[in-house]
Scaffold this motif. Structure first.
Motif, PDB file in Angstrom:
ATOM      1  N   HIS A 118     -51.447  30.512  -1.365  1.00 40.34           N
ATOM      2  CA  HIS A 118     -50.256  31.298  -1.074  1.00 40.34           C
ATOM      3  C   HIS A 118     -50.568  32.363  -0.027  1.00 40.34           C
ATOM      4  O   HIS A 118     -49.786  32.573   0.928  1.00 40.34           O
ATOM      5  CB  HIS A 118     -49.759  31.949  -2.375  1.00 40.34           C
ATOM      6  CG  HIS A 118     -48.465  32.695  -2.241  1.00 40.34           C
ATOM      7  ND1 HIS A 118     -48.406  34.008  -1.819  1.00 40.34           N
ATOM      8  CD2 HIS A 118     -47.170  32.324  -2.474  1.00 40.34           C
ATOM      9  CE1 HIS A 118     -47.156  34.410  -1.809  1.00 40.34           C
ATOM     10  NE2 HIS A 118     -46.387  33.416  -2.200  1.00 40.34           N
ATOM     11  N   ARG A 121     -51.060  30.788   3.474  1.00 40.36           N
ATOM     12  CA  ARG A 121     -49.789  30.456   4.112  1.00 40.36           C
ATOM     13  C   ARG A 121     -49.149  31.704   4.720  1.00 40.36           C
ATOM     14  O   ARG A 121     -48.602  31.655   5.825  1.00 40.36           O
ATOM     15  CB  ARG A 121     -48.836  29.816   3.096  1.00 40.36           C
ATOM     16  CG  ARG A 121     -49.210  28.389   2.707  1.00 40.36           C
ATOM     17  CD  ARG A 121     -48.174  27.784   1.767  1.00 40.36           C
ATOM     18  NE  ARG A 121     -46.858  27.703   2.389  1.00 40.36           N
ATOM     19  CZ  ARG A 121     -46.430  26.668   3.121  1.00 40.36           C
ATOM     20  NH1 ARG A 121     -47.238  25.625   3.313  1.00 40.36           N
ATOM     21  NH2 ARG A 121     -45.219  26.672   3.652  1.00 40.36           N
ATOM     22  N   LEU A 126     -46.453  30.952   7.550  1.00 41.53           N
ATOM     23  CA  LEU A 126     -45.683  29.875   6.932  1.00 41.53           C
ATOM     24  C   LEU A 126     -44.818  30.421   5.802  1.00 41.53           C
ATOM     25  O   LEU A 126     -45.185  31.410   5.159  1.00 41.53           O
ATOM     26  CB  LEU A 126     -46.627  28.795   6.387  1.00 41.53           C
ATOM     27  CG  LEU A 126     -47.446  28.047   7.439  1.00 41.53           C
ATOM     28  CD1 LEU A 126     -48.495  27.165   6.768  1.00 41.53           C
ATOM     29  CD2 LEU A 126     -46.523  27.204   8.325  1.00 41.53           C
ATOM     30  N   VAL A 128     -43.237  31.089   2.241  1.00 36.24           N
ATOM     31  CA  VAL A 128     -43.792  31.032   0.884  1.00 36.24           C
ATOM     32  C   VAL A 128     -42.692  31.394  -0.103  1.00 36.24           C
ATOM     33  O   VAL A 128     -41.778  32.155   0.205  1.00 36.24           O
ATOM     34  CB  VAL A 128     -44.984  32.017   0.706  1.00 36.24           C
ATOM     35  CG1 VAL A 128     -46.162  31.593   1.558  1.00 36.24           C
ATOM     36  CG2 VAL A 128     -44.565  33.446   1.027  1.00 36.24           C
TER      37      VAL A 128
END
Length: 365
Positions: A118, A121, A126, A128
């Motif tokens: 997590h 990312r 990215l 989450v």
């Protein structure tokens, strides 16, 4: 000194040792107690209490400590400032060192991996989803719930999820007051102490009162609001018996939506209980004679017919202390007592404890 005086003196000396061990455990409880054997390792900045036993081979040198009995309020170790984060590798090694808890260890490792990915990312820009780390621990007493909760606080601190990594343990008495308006204040104070760490609610289902004017719901509402307001620096772990915890969580939509991670703590097997007993011997500088091991195994199996009343690791401590009293009674009858005698636990000591023959001049152990 005549034989009777000598006998009384040895018995009282042994009882003082037992009392000292017990008082030390009670001061450091985490509720399920057991620490690690005497291994000359470097201690971590925070020395948490232990309730899940650790195997001698993989101990991290933590001091002895138990799972707490019923408490009157919030409990947290004195902490002037947050300790520096510990190495995640060391914490994982400590986790692996606990006796038993195979399923729990797997779930904790999975959770660590989830958090790490997590975070990766996020670093890489990215998307989450919101990560909820609030958990429900279910199982019988003495199975390691408090120890794992304390370890999780330290792991989340190491991962940068929590700013301090302390554990604050409460039960209903530490959250609920007897008058209107006082419960919210009392609960808020417990939450404040836990900010940056984990709020561990033991027997959380007790917050569901049986009457309409019970103030337990006020505590629940206050905790739910805190979980939302401080979701970036507070983890709440609710613990208790399996069926009762399941009904408690599903009795309230707010609880159901926030607690979505469940860890079940299995009762210890007979072999694991024996390993805990042998660990206690190593910690206390006692040597269990080879022919006594089978007697201890049978003794523990008999006592553990009902794991809930026996208390798993806590029950092992009680058996251990009963055997120490019987050893004291045996030594009191000897003309001379050597250092080796003081360390040795025999099959006769175990059998005497098993038969209830231990002498207790203080009125019961």
């Amino acid at each position: 000194m005549d034989k009777k005086d000598k006998k009384d003196e040895i018995i009282l000396q042994q009882l003082e040792v037992i009392q000292t061990l017990t008082e030390h455990n009670l001061r450091r409880m985490g509720t399920d107690f057991w620490g690690s054997p005497l291994t000359p390792e470097v201690k971590t900045p925070e020395a948490p209490s232990q309730d899940a036993p650790k195997s001698p081979a993989s101990s991290q040198g933590k001091p002895d400590a138990p799972e707490a009995p019923q408490t009157a309020g919030a409990r947290t170790e004195p902490q002037e400032e947050a300790p520096p984060p510990e190495k995640l590798e060391d914490l994982q090694k400590e986790l692996d060192g606990y006796i038993g808890l195979a399923a729990v260890k797997k779930e904790v490792r999975n959770l660590i991996d989830l958090v790490k990915v997590h975070q990766l990312r996020e670093k890489n820009g990215l998307p989450v989803t919101e990560l909820s780390l609030h958990m429900v621990f279910s199982g019988s007493p003495g199975t390691g719930k408090t120890t794992i909760a304390r370890l999780m606080a330290r792991i989340f601190h190491s991962l940068g999820i929590l700013s301090k990594g302390q554990l604050v343990e409460v039960d209903r008495a530490g959250l609920v007051a007897g008058y209107v308006g006082q419960t919210a204040l009392k609960t808020s104070k417990a939450v404040e102490k836990a900010l940056g760490g984990v709020l561990f609610i033991d027997e959380a289902y007790a917050l569901n009162g049986s009457s309409g004017n019970d103030f337990g719901q006020e505590a629940i509402d206050t905790i739910l609001k805190a979980m939302e307001d401080h979701r970036d620096d507070l983890v709440v772990i609710a613990a208790g018996y399996d069926d009762l915890m399941d009904r408690f969580i599903h009795s309230n939509p707010g609880l159901e939506s926030r607690f979505n991670r469940f860890l079940h703590f299995e009762d210890y097997t007979p072999e694991e209980l024996l390993a805990i007993f042998k660990m206690r011997c190593e910690k206390g500088c006692y040597e269990l004679e080879e022919d006594a091991e089978g007697f201890v195994r049978d003794f523990l199996r008999e006592e553990n017919r009902d794991p809930e009343s026996f208390g798993n690791a806590r029950g092992v401590r009680n058996v251990f202390e009963r055997i120490l009293v019987c050893q004291a009674s045996r030594l009191a009858g000897q003309e001379t007592v050597t250092r080796e005698d003081l360390m040795r636990l025999t099959a006769a000591d175990v059998e005497a404890a098993r038969d209830g023959e231990h002498l207790d001049p203080l009125g019961g152990l």
